[in-house]
Scaffold this active site. Structure first.
Site, PDB file in Angstrom:
ATOM      1  N   TYR A  98       0.842  -1.208   0.000  1.00 49.93           N
ATOM      2  CA  TYR A  98       0.000   0.000   0.000  1.00 49.93           C
ATOM      3  C   TYR A  98       0.877   1.257   0.000  1.00 49.93           C
ATOM      4  O   TYR A  98       0.743   2.102  -0.886  1.00 49.93           O
ATOM      5  CB  TYR A  98      -0.915  -0.002   1.223  1.00 49.93           C
ATOM      6  CG  TYR A  98      -1.901   1.138   1.286  1.00 49.93           C
ATOM      7  CD1 TYR A  98      -1.710   2.207   2.161  1.00 49.93           C
ATOM      8  CD2 TYR A  98      -3.025   1.163   0.468  1.00 49.93           C
ATOM      9  CE1 TYR A  98      -2.607   3.258   2.232  1.00 49.93           C
ATOM     10  CE2 TYR A  98      -3.935   2.223   0.527  1.00 49.93           C
ATOM     11  CZ  TYR A  98      -3.722   3.253   1.417  1.00 49.93           C
ATOM     12  OH  TYR A  98      -4.615   4.312   1.476  1.00 49.93           O
TER      13      TYR A  98
ATOM     14  N   ASN B 108      -6.007  10.077   8.264  1.00 42.01           N
ATOM     15  CA  ASN B 108      -7.053   9.238   8.870  1.00 42.01           C
ATOM     16  C   ASN B 108      -8.426   9.873   8.725  1.00 42.01           C
ATOM     17  O   ASN B 108      -8.617  11.040   9.037  1.00 42.01           O
ATOM     18  CB  ASN B 108      -6.750   8.996  10.366  1.00 42.01           C
ATOM     19  CG  ASN B 108      -5.760   7.864  10.524  1.00 42.01           C
ATOM     20  OD1 ASN B 108      -5.892   6.834   9.846  1.00 42.01           O
ATOM     21  ND2 ASN B 108      -4.760   8.049  11.357  1.00 42.01           N
TER      22      ASN B 108
END
Ligand code: UDX
Length: 196
Positions: free
Chosen positions: A144, A173
């Site tokens: 990733y 986030n």
């Protein structure tokens, strides 16, 4: 405006589709393989005259006439992207190559949703966008982290070599409605643990 959203059945992608559809001048096509997303996130648009949903894996080429591409297709939760790391990096590399090839072919502007993980385990805080990062190239999350870094590299190379108009958003986030409670990311983990 004709707009393609890859990964549009996901958490962020489906909210993006909602926003884009508010503009009556927009026609939206979503391409998604439902690896982590769901048609349910788009149920209010299915059947709408300005909306189209295609089951498609971006590691395969896609030819649609569009003016803009929002390229979000990628498993974002560690639980899912570590499930099949080779597929994750293929999606980031081959998927982004396919979307850039489409952008070049149809003259579309393209946005990539990148991630704070391109900074890896940063040595400076907070990270300015000019920071190159501190990333493990061989770890279990590299599919990733490095996959998104290569995707950014490809975006800039197509921009420099072919003049493609690009945008990159490094998303940190996030949390909110339509996020899987067992998504495995930090905020949903805190909430799930607090509720259990
Ligand atoms: O190979 C794949 C993997 C995933 N996907 C789709 O991509 C979408 C990803 O959405 P998720 O809900 O998993 O994740 P998020 O919406 O939070 O991720 C978003 O922010 C983080 C970025 O790295 C992601 O690229 C962006 O999608 C899903 O709909 C999933 O089905 C594909 O279409 N192809």
């Amino acid at each position: 405006m004709r707009i393609l959203v890859t990964g549009g059945a996901g958490f962020i992608g489906s909210h993006l589709v909602d926003k884009l559809m508010e503009n009556e001048k927009n026609e939206v096509i979503v391409a998604d393989n439902y690896f982590t997303g769901s048609k349910d996130n788009l149920r209010k648009w299915i059947g709408h005259p300005r909306f189209e949903l295609i089951r498609h894996d971006v590691t395969q080429p896609l030819l649609v006439e569009v003016d803009q591409i929002y390229h979000l297709a990628c498993p974002a939760s560690p639980i899912f992207y570590k499930y099949n790391p080779v597929k994750t990096i293929k999606t980031n590399v081959i998927g982004t190559l396919n979307m850039l090839g489409l952008a070049k072919r149809v003259g579309a502007r393209i946005l990539l949703t990148s991630t704070s993980e391109v900074y890896g385990d940063p040595l400076i805080h907070p990270q300015p966008e000019t920071y190159w990062g501190n990333v493990n190239p061989i770890g279990v999350r590299s599919c990733y982290d490095e996959g998104k870094r290569v995707a950014e590299t490809l975006m800039f190379d197509y921009h420099r070599q072919h003049g493609i108009e690009i945008r990159i958003a490094r998303i940190f986030n996030t949390y909110g409605p339509r996020m899987n409670i067992d998504d495995g990311r930090v905020v949903s983990n805190f909430i799930a643990q607090a509720l259990r």
